[in-house]
Design a protein around this motif. Structure first.
Motif, short mmCIF file in Angstrom:
data_model
loop_
_atom_site.label_atom_id
_atom_site.label_comp_id
_atom_site.label_asym_id
_atom_site.label_seq_id
_atom_site.Cartn_x
_atom_site.Cartn_y
_atom_site.Cartn_z
N THR A 172 38.61 47.31 25.92
CA THR A 172 39.64 46.91 26.88
C THR A 172 39.11 45.79 27.75
OG1 THR A 172 40.54 49.16 26.92
CG2 THR A 172 41.17 47.70 28.72
N LEU A 173 39.72 44.62 27.63
CA LEU A 173 39.36 43.45 28.42
C LEU A 173 40.39 43.27 29.53
CD1 LEU A 173 38.38 41.03 25.50
CD2 LEU A 173 36.92 42.61 26.78
N PRO A 174 40.12 42.40 30.50
CA PRO A 174 41.05 42.24 31.63
C PRO A 174 42.49 41.97 31.22
CG PRO A 174 38.99 41.12 32.09
CD PRO A 174 38.89 41.61 30.68
#
Length: 341
Positions: A12-14
């Motif tokens: 999960t990235l920004p």
């Protein structure tokens, strides 16, 4: 020994989610060398980091030595990690410590007595052929010597499993062959299971028993090295194999061959015992045809021969068809078309 069962990993990235692995299932048997190959971003390194839970899977099970590693307690995980050695592309040696100090470090962490540490380090140095480098520092070593130290350190605690993350990609071809021979020696003499990742098909060909090909987080093909080399199913696998066997015709070369050979062109794929049989000369003689071998190669894979020849069959169409049908009872036959590469 190691099983991945429908394993997925999502980072999960920004601003988004990245599916690093999607429903990966494969097994590594005890005592074998299993290779995972793929281009950058295929998910290979993520897969390795799941084995000792440096990364946790988002879904699925990972079983190591009959233990589901996602369910074990912290103490059990620490014990498991001691049974798994790791070899890295960048060697990961302590520059401030001598070769002896690098090898002694994991043994000190395991709280072994000094006499045992000395004996084990001496044994490891002899095994990797660096008996005279105990007092040297990493900066005084060649790349191949550094990797030998890395392998020796990974073996310090007598692991059951050795994980190799692009262990030869920073080395020149000759040194790569030396390190691959050493890994084979590790596997055969210590009976250690090796799981390695690479982007070099020659590494797979040289030492692996089985291979999985990855692309975009998925395993797109897997099997014995011989079966995958002899009968690749996907475009990616075919491209990897072409880089090693060089048995495919480029469009430019095919065009030149067409200029000088007016007969029908066929690719004959020989596997195992068929490579020692005079199947081509026997069939063409029987049907009174001439032939030219215009391109080809024979390679050894896992102790068996694998060959690919492109031949021109010269004669009447009906006789050529008879020869092709007879050849197909023994070898794989495909007509060469202009788009083949």
């Amino acid at each position: 020994m190691i099983k991945f069962e429908q394993v997925s990993k999502i980072f999960t990235l920004p601003n988004r989610k990245v599916n690093a692995l999607e429903e990966v299932s494969l097994s590594v048997e005890k005592g074998e060398i299993f290779g995972v190959i793929g281009f950058s971003g295929a998910g290979k390194s993520t897969l390795l980091r799941l084995v000792n839970l440096l990364e946790r899977p988002s879904e699925g099970r990972i079983v190591v030595n009959d233990q589901d590693v996602t369910q074990i307690r912290p103490k059990e995980l620490r014990n498991l990690r001691r049974r798994i050695g790791m070899v890295f592309q960048t060697f990961n040696l302590f520059n401030s410590r001598t070769v002896y100090g690098n090898l002694a470090y994991p043994l000190k962490l395991a709280k072994l007595p000094k006499a045992q540490i000395d004996a084990r380090v001496k044994e490891l140095l002899q095994f990797v052929g660096l008996e005279d480098k105990a007092d040297s520092y990493p900066e005084q070593l060649s790349g191949g010597q550094k990797q030998r130290v890395g392998i020796a350190r990974a073996l310090a605690n007598s692991p059951d499993i050795l994980i190799c993350d692009e262990a030869t990609s920073a080395l020149d071809p000759e040194t790569t062959e030396d390190i691959l021979r050493l890994l084979k020696k590790v596997n055969e003499e210590y009976q250690i299971t090796i799981l390695l990742i690479t982007h070099e098909m020659n590494v797979i060909r040289s030492i692996c028993d089985r291979v999985a090909v990855m692309e975009n987080g998925r395993v797109i093909e897997q099997g014995s090295v011989f079966d995958v080399f002899a009968n690749p199913q996907t475009k990616t696998t075919k491209n990897f194999i072409r880089s090693v066997l060089n048995d495919q015709l480029s469009p430019k070369l095919l065009s030149k061959i067409r200029e000088h050979h007016a007969g029908r062109l066929y690719r004959l794929v020989f596997r195992g015992g068929a490579t020692s049989e005079p199947v081509l000369s026997r069939a063409t003689r029987k049907h009174n045809l001439d032939y030219n071998i215009v391109y080809g190669s024979i390679n050894e894979l896992q102790g068996a021969l694998f060959g690919s020849l492109i031949v021109e069959l010269i004669g009447a169409d009906d006789e050529v068809n008879k020869v092709v049908e007879e050849l197909r009872t023994t070898v794989e036959v495909r007509e060469v078309v202009d788009h083949e590469s």
